[in-house]
Design a protein around this motif. Sequence first.
Motif, PDB file in Angstrom:
ATOM      1  N   GLU A  36       0.994  -1.272  -0.245  1.00  0.00           N
ATOM      2  CA  GLU A  36      -0.144   0.003  -0.094  1.00  0.00           C
ATOM      3  C   GLU A  36       0.922   1.074   0.104  1.00  0.00           C
ATOM      4  O   GLU A  36       0.707   1.668  -0.695  1.00  0.00           O
ATOM      5  CB  GLU A  36      -1.347   0.042   1.123  1.00  0.00           C
ATOM      6  N   GLN A  37       1.967   1.193   0.744  1.00  0.00           N
ATOM      7  CA  GLN A  37       2.632   2.654   0.951  1.00  0.00           C
ATOM      8  C   GLN A  37       3.656   2.559  -0.338  1.00  0.00           C
ATOM      9  O   GLN A  37       4.378   3.370  -1.115  1.00  0.00           O
ATOM     10  CB  GLN A  37       3.504   2.331   2.085  1.00  0.00           C
ATOM     11  N   GLN A  38       3.914   1.777  -0.875  1.00  0.00           N
ATOM     12  CA  GLN A  38       4.865   1.305  -2.163  1.00  0.00           C
ATOM     13  C   GLN A  38       3.485   1.921  -3.604  1.00  0.00           C
ATOM     14  O   GLN A  38       4.190   3.095  -4.138  1.00  0.00           O
ATOM     15  CB  GLN A  38       5.365   0.395  -2.398  1.00  0.00           C
ATOM     16  N   HIS A  39       2.827   1.767  -3.401  1.00  0.00           N
ATOM     17  CA  HIS A  39       1.760   2.449  -4.331  1.00  0.00           C
ATOM     18  C   HIS A  39       1.616   3.904  -4.094  1.00  0.00           C
ATOM     19  O   HIS A  39       1.935   4.123  -4.827  1.00  0.00           O
ATOM     20  CB  HIS A  39       0.474   1.708  -4.523  1.00  0.00           C
ATOM     21  N   ALA A  40       0.943   3.964  -3.015  1.00  0.00           N
ATOM     22  CA  ALA A  40       1.037   5.463  -2.725  1.00  0.00           C
ATOM     23  C   ALA A  40       1.366   6.015  -2.940  1.00  0.00           C
ATOM     24  O   ALA A  40       1.604   7.849  -3.745  1.00  0.00           O
ATOM     25  CB  ALA A  40       0.423   5.289  -1.186  1.00  0.00           C
ATOM     26  N   MET A  93       6.712   4.988  -5.084  1.00  0.00           N
ATOM     27  CA  MET A  93       8.180   4.406  -4.571  1.00  0.00           C
ATOM     28  C   MET A  93       8.240   2.722  -5.011  1.00  0.00           C
ATOM     29  O   MET A  93       8.202   2.196  -5.621  1.00  0.00           O
ATOM     30  CB  MET A  93       8.185   4.368  -3.262  1.00  0.00           C
ATOM     31  N   GLY A  94       9.969   2.987  -5.680  1.00  0.00           N
ATOM     32  CA  GLY A  94      10.542   1.753  -5.682  1.00  0.00           C
ATOM     33  C   GLY A  94      11.020   0.680  -4.768  1.00  0.00           C
ATOM     34  O   GLY A  94      11.547   1.000  -3.963  1.00  0.00           O
ATOM     35  N   MET A  95      10.853  -0.413  -5.217  1.00  0.00           N
ATOM     36  CA  MET A  95      10.914  -1.248  -3.669  1.00  0.00           C
ATOM     37  C   MET A  95      11.113  -2.718  -4.169  1.00  0.00           C
ATOM     38  O   MET A  95      11.418  -3.607  -5.210  1.00  0.00           O
ATOM     39  CB  MET A  95       9.491  -1.791  -2.791  1.00  0.00           C
ATOM     40  N   VAL A  96      12.274  -3.371  -3.776  1.00  0.00           N
ATOM     41  CA  VAL A  96      13.186  -4.379  -3.713  1.00  0.00           C
ATOM     42  C   VAL A  96      12.695  -5.663  -2.566  1.00  0.00           C
ATOM     43  O   VAL A  96      12.840  -5.239  -0.877  1.00  0.00           O
ATOM     44  CB  VAL A  96      14.753  -4.755  -3.627  1.00  0.00           C
ATOM     45  N   LEU A  97      11.406  -6.564  -2.717  1.00  0.00           N
ATOM     46  CA  LEU A  97      11.209  -7.636  -1.461  1.00  0.00           C
ATOM     47  C   LEU A  97      12.082  -8.256  -1.587  1.00  0.00           C
ATOM     48  O   LEU A  97      11.560  -9.711  -2.559  1.00  0.00           O
ATOM     49  CB  LEU A  97      10.204  -7.241  -1.425  1.00  0.00           C
TER      50      LEU A  97
END
Lengths: 337, 319, 344
Positions: free
Chosen positions: C206-210, C213-217
């Motif tokens: 949710e935070q990544q979309h809002a 932001m790029g994210m590496v999980l």
Amino acid sequence: MSAAETYQQAPDTILSVEDLVLEFPVRDGKRVRAVSGVSFAIHEGETLGLVGESGCGKSSLARAIVQLYRPTSGSVVFEGVDLTRLNGKELKQARRQLQMIFQDPISSLNPRKRVIELVRDPLRIWGIGSPSEQLDRSRQRLGEVGIDADESGSRRPHQFSGGQCQRISIARALMLEPRLLICDEPVSALDVSVQAQVLNLLEDLKRRHGMALLFIAHDLAVVKNISDRVAVMYLGRLCEIASSESLYREPAHPYTVGLLQAIPVPDPSARQPFEGRKVRGELPSPLDPPSGCRFHTRCPFAQPRCSSDTPELREIAPGHFVACHFPLTGVHANGAA
Amino acid sequence: MVRNALLGMIIKRLGRLVVLMFLVTLATTWMLNLVPGSPAVILAGPSATPSVIAAINKKYGFNESVLVQYWHWLSRVFHGDLGRSYQTQQTVTQALSQRVPVSLELTIMAGLIALIIAVPTALYTGYRAGSFADRVVDGVTSSFISIPGFLAGILLAYLLAVKVHVFPAIGWQSLSKNPARNFRTAVLPVVSLSLPLIAIFQRVLRADVIATLQQDYILLARSKGLPTWKILFRHALKPSSFSLLTIAGVAIGGLIGNAVIIEQVYSLPGLGSLLVSSILSKDLVMVQAVIAIIALVYLVLNLLVDIAYTALDPRVAAQ
Amino acid sequence: MDGQSQTGGTLLTVEDLAVSFSTPYGTVRAVDGVSLQVQRGRALGLVGESGSGKTVLARSIMRLLPRRGVDTTGRVFLDGIDLTVRSPKQMRAVWGSRLSMVFQDPMTSLNPVLKIGQQVAESLRQHRQMSRHDSRELAIKLLDAVGIPEPAQILGRYPHSLSGGMRQRVTIAIALSCDPVLLMADEPTTALDVTVQDQILDLLQEQQHARDMGMVLITHDLGVVANRTDDIAVMYAGQIVEQGPTPVVFAHTKSPYTSALLQSVPRIDNPPHSRLEVIRGRPPSLLNPPSGCRFAPRCLRAQERCSAELPPLTPGPEPGHLFRCWYPVDAPSVPLESSTTRSA
């Protein structure tokens, strides 16, 4: 043989746990109930899965069954004998056919002993067979779990990987031909690829030796795969028991649904079957458990009654027991929008 | 809740402190009675007649049992009277009021200086473990530990007092009379006392800092982009200082009575030299009082250490 | 969810990154020639078992590895800036402000002796030069945004009084505090219970979309990345063995390792007592990796060529799909019917 009376059990029941309570003293003279009033039975050759998140009391329950922790009240009848009434010596005798393996395979093996000796120990302790027979059987068992005794029998546990150590503890647990093997999170410390090896091995050995398993894990998918029946535990109490098929097809307890919903499915095209049935918040403190149904603080379906009355385990379909005032059924449970 | 737990702990520890003080002073009375030779003989002098000795024994109660002697002492103490030296006839209170400030000042200054030098050094050498600077510090602190205090004292006095006259070689000026001169007289003894403390504190803290720097929360602090000094002082120091605190309590407490040699080297009127001379002359009342003071300082310091634990680690307070 | 973001463009580019450690037994090549990209506003799942090098890769991208005994080659560009040539001081300006990290174990990644408020406000004060008061106000907002009830009160508490899930929410709030462009989440839910894991993964997504932001999980669990990432990269023994858009990799798995990993996980929709596919043996030692394809000694499809020649990353028919195998798997690893039987 022993002073304990013999209990009536259904002919194919191997273990029956009746209203088991386990309390631990904590500071200020308070007591925490790790297990409160749990009853279930395990049948001959059956695998019962016990699933729950950390702090639910599943490991304490396992230890209370083998009397590593002495239960506060209730009974644990194994092969007609109530283990809670036995003294140390009688217990040792009765526990011979009740073995347990633990989560951390490396620390549960004595690091100073050679593997062949570790596996042989139970026979030596019980004085079964001559030394050469004992060694033969140890080699054979190690072979059965996929460890070559000639090549690595004289090594010590730290020279093995986690998965191999778990195989060694399984081999050792099988030396006395137990009728019930309790596995406490046996694969949760292992890597995915190794986990599958150990699960398959347990299935094979169970079939070959005709034992029953009590398989404890936090991973519902793992438990479903290996179990005939599954019991779900939350904060010291059982929420639901059913055959694995019906538990997964028609989960009736909101907590079971929440657990199922939360399992990450390795398939981007799969629709989450229980969308909108998410469990809120986190586990309350076991020191001060919620009143009534212990799950009501996190339950998406909680009603006023849930915080006052404790639901008893009742049968809602043949062999399907649930402890909930408002069990979910049919369409409702699957959450079709 | 935490506050109350802390308060409860302090009250409990104060109670224990009182009990321990009774035990220490009783034990002192008992042990002094075990020492061979009657103080009356020393007081009366070598040519005294038995009747004089008997009179002295009666006056001071030297023939009474240990418990009765202790009771007499205790009841006087509760009336604010610590007694009078058999030797000098000076009141014990008076003697202590001269000596205690000197010892306290030396102890506190030496402890503070040791901490002020050891803490940053330990943080840096722990952070740069194995570096050149770390090895240099290790060599220096080894010498601090292995050189006996009196030798360091004599060396310092020779170099800084005899050779270059920066500081006076011996003597003491009390803080209340002339602070500037007090500072000059205190520097050399304080430095001599603090050298071994610096070494011990630095080594203990450095080892714990190295362990702390391996923790995940240090990596998290780094990943926030904090400068190194903030990571060391804010994130690493507090969780690393438990052993240091324990050691510091014992080591600094030890200075109050154990600074005898340094007091001798610099001719300082401290408690250590008072204790030694009183024991040698069997000045029981004085010995009793000095030991009671030393024990009190020790116990209070350890209470402070325990309070500091709860301040350092919120988990201790919660237990 | 569709991972398409409006902004687009490449955020992170890793080029031929290699990391080796010198140990008393020799040199361990923990990461061996990894190249990957993260697009702005998209999530990359980095999947591998323990020892596959995924954590070392993440930390070397962040340049958080210790300098002693570690040899890193290759390049890392964040927003076009080469991180590998930046000084430690220059990196400090990037850490926590543009690039931040969430660690595996929330029980150990918060400082036990500092109050939550101090730990959250720290980055704000460092990078934004905020006053004590302003950073406190923002810290309350951040804690509230990550789902912490009564955030103002939590600021004055110490980590030990919070549950694992709450602590992980705090570390996420810390990571998000200065609006990073890229968040590295290293096994952020492995230490948590399944219901809490689900909540935390939802929060991250949710935070990544809002925030676009790029994210590496980073995870060992293919299930975790299946529904929450746009692209995935599967690592084995320090190398990437398969990468591409998440739906493509799952539906058209080419690497036998990815396929075996998928098959060895017990699935909730399998009937009880189904036989699990097993990957025989265990991962190789990186001290002395096998020649050729590193998975060859455990691979059921391996031929002679596999142990002789290391296969390069080869493009598949779908765009963006790369795999490292001489004899790729053809059949889709996930039977398509399974998704239909699951919905009631």
